[in-house]
Scaffold this motif. Sequence first.
Motif, PDB file in Angstrom:
ATOM      1  N   GLN A  86       0.822  -1.215   0.000  1.00  0.00           N
ATOM      2  CA  GLN A  86       0.000   0.000   0.000  1.00  0.00           C
ATOM      3  C   GLN A  86       0.854   1.264   0.000  1.00  0.00           C
ATOM      4  O   GLN A  86       0.344   2.350  -0.281  1.00  0.00           O
ATOM      5  CB  GLN A  86      -0.938  -0.009   1.216  1.00  0.00           C
ATOM      6  N   GLN A  89       1.557   2.394  -4.197  1.00  0.00           N
ATOM      7  CA  GLN A  89       0.407   2.428  -5.107  1.00  0.00           C
ATOM      8  C   GLN A  89      -0.201   1.035  -5.313  1.00  0.00           C
ATOM      9  O   GLN A  89      -0.582   0.656  -6.418  1.00  0.00           O
ATOM     10  CB  GLN A  89       0.812   3.041  -6.458  1.00  0.00           C
ATOM     11  N   ASN A  90      -0.299   0.290  -4.212  1.00  0.00           N
ATOM     12  CA  ASN A  90      -0.907  -1.048  -4.238  1.00  0.00           C
ATOM     13  C   ASN A  90      -0.230  -1.985  -5.242  1.00  0.00           C
ATOM     14  O   ASN A  90      -0.886  -2.773  -5.933  1.00  0.00           O
ATOM     15  CB  ASN A  90      -2.406  -0.971  -4.522  1.00  0.00           C
ATOM     16  N   ARG A 136       1.412  -1.355   6.309  1.00  0.00           N
ATOM     17  CA  ARG A 136       1.909  -1.076   4.956  1.00  0.00           C
ATOM     18  C   ARG A 136       1.445  -2.146   3.973  1.00  0.00           C
ATOM     19  O   ARG A 136       1.037  -1.827   2.849  1.00  0.00           O
ATOM     20  CB  ARG A 136       3.438  -1.011   4.966  1.00  0.00           C
ATOM     21  N   MET A 165      -9.613  -3.821   2.939  1.00  0.00           N
ATOM     22  CA  MET A 165      -8.297  -4.362   2.578  1.00  0.00           C
ATOM     23  C   MET A 165      -8.446  -5.655   1.784  1.00  0.00           C
ATOM     24  O   MET A 165      -7.753  -5.873   0.783  1.00  0.00           O
ATOM     25  CB  MET A 165      -7.470  -4.630   3.842  1.00  0.00           C
ATOM     26  N   ALA A 168      -9.572  -4.864  -1.725  1.00  0.00           N
ATOM     27  CA  ALA A 168      -8.488  -4.311  -2.547  1.00  0.00           C
ATOM     28  C   ALA A 168      -7.538  -5.416  -2.999  1.00  0.00           C
ATOM     29  O   ALA A 168      -7.115  -5.459  -4.165  1.00  0.00           O
ATOM     30  CB  ALA A 168      -7.735  -3.239  -1.755  1.00  0.00           C
TER      31      ALA A 168
END
Length: 690
Positions: A86, A89-90, A136, A165, A168
């Motif tokens: 994270q 930018q993932n 993170r 989370m 994502a």
Amino acid sequence: MVQSTRITSIAVLALVAAMLPPACSSSGSGPGDDGPPIEVCERTSDDASTEFLKRVGCAEDFEALASAPIDASLPGARSVKIVLDQADQNALYFQNSVLYRIHYDFVSSHLSGDGLPFVPPLGEFNATEYFTPDRRFVLGAVTHYEGPDVWALELSPYDTASADMITALFKAVQGASFFGAKLAFHPTSESVAIEAQKLPGGVPVVSTGDLYAGIDYQPLSLGTAVGRLRFVRAAALDSEYLSHQDIVVLDQAPNDISVVQGIITEEFQTPLSHVNVLSQNRRTPNMGLRNAMSHPDLLALKDKLVELTAGASSWSVREVTEAEAEAFWEAHKPVPVTLPPLDLTATELLDLEEVTPDPADGESLRDTLKKAVLAYGGKAAHYSILARMPEIPILKAFAIPVYYYDQFMQQNGFYDRIEALLEDPEFKTDPAVRDRELKALRDAMKDAPLDADFQALLQAKIEADYPGFKMRFRTSTNSEDLEGFPCAGCYDSHTGDPADWEDVADAIRKTYASAWKLRTFDERTYYGIDHRSLGMALLVHHNFPNEEANGVAVTNNPFDPSGLQPAFYVNVQKGGSVEVVAPPPGVTNDAFLHFFNQPNQPVTYLTHSSLVPEGQTVLTPAQVHQLGVALDAIHDRFSPAYGPASGNSGWYAMDVEFKFDDDENPGEPPALFIKQARPYPGRGAASEAP
């Protein structure tokens, strides 16, 4: 408890997957393309040293990174660990899970410094990256379950990642993989399942129960064996004689079985079943296989000599020659077990606390246990350790030494009778004759008198310390509950009511006689134990008349030989009338992994009891915690005898039996009682079957 409406069945999962839009990936199908995804591999070579990929474009990519899951409670699975950064930018990483077995090893090597935040030391990493909301990384794994053909996104059972989370991570993996349209989220614990209820509709959820239902192979005791393939129904085992050179296919798991080379059951078993503990101790394969009795590969080899291999994720069988079989049997003869001479000097009925004293200076716990076994047997010797642990709830108990068994056998001439049987060639070679003669011996033992002075001593003890209670007489021999020879289920225990003293005498005689059951006799013979060296003490306590729950647990994770995912494995059933380790057909137990030493102490249910309403569990969370405290203490206490504290660097666990009962305080929540603790023999080892 997870609502059933949030759990997607395998069939529904397939339907949902078909309705999902194509994954946004160069390896997926294009817009409007209803065909299967186009697989475009990302690796540029066949080099197995690929350390990570940022997308998995084909099956070959996945296999290059995959390993068997750390926790292999569901067989036939391959897993790749994944990292969502994270702070970058993932950015998504599929790590090589053979080169990097844990997330920390990968991120500390590849995602620390050089323009990225530094990864902290392991302890701090574990404390933040699985539990804090401002972490993170989002860490997980993608597992392909071959049986049900499900691609599952999973978190560690103790991970507290939020639904946002998880979503994502799910969408990132879905968009960067050839299996994206088939992906589902699999909650690995009850706490993760609760959070999964908050996931959006575009994230399908599949339960452990659904995955388990889609699996047709269950590895239990791993290994290879050679024998004649026999098909037998479990109900017929009482009249069907099996040879130690047989591999037997059964419709269901029996509670007991004579020595055989291997076992295949059509109905899945619990890893804690007596037959599995016996198989592990014998180092022989034991496996579950759905529809085994009608499996064409097995039927084609019926009554033939075969080699059976049970691997961690697959099995194989092939026909062998007589010469191959003879060579295998010769090479795999068990090392004979020699029992030390009995200690016949101990004549006192000892309270349990006194049976196994604390080790003297320079003496180990194992040495102390071995000494106690010679006079009071394995069960009482181990139980005595528990009796001096204030954190372990047990029933008040005492032990009758082996002296009185020896006295009973001597006074009634049974040793001479056994000596004659052991010299009889027909008895040694014909199981039907052996069965008949041993039954006659047991019948004679059940009718023989007990020494009058012994009875007076015992009656005085019970009247003084256990007035008004029915008493349970449990076997405690020098050839059970021992490291390397647990002999699970070898002997029978019985209950007697002191209000009718003959009932007590009958219970003792029946318990003594159980030493000479056919299966128990053959087990000792297989291991080269001299039957004349057997001694039986008795562990005595008041009977559990109507317990609320009974169960068996192992103090380590039997599905994780690596030790990276320690947990307690528990089987528990409502009440006390249904056998836990060998339930009747159609009856299931609560079976779960309790990650006791992880934050939040998550629980992962593998199966649920069929005797409680859907959505309920046999034990409450408070009872699960109480049991966990006891199991943790038992694991640590016996480590100086069998575990790391004794120098054992291998896999270690104790096999524990327990009850929850409110007999002492009716109307109060049922209390925990530990019934037994003995060394658990492990899972066995075998190379993968082809």
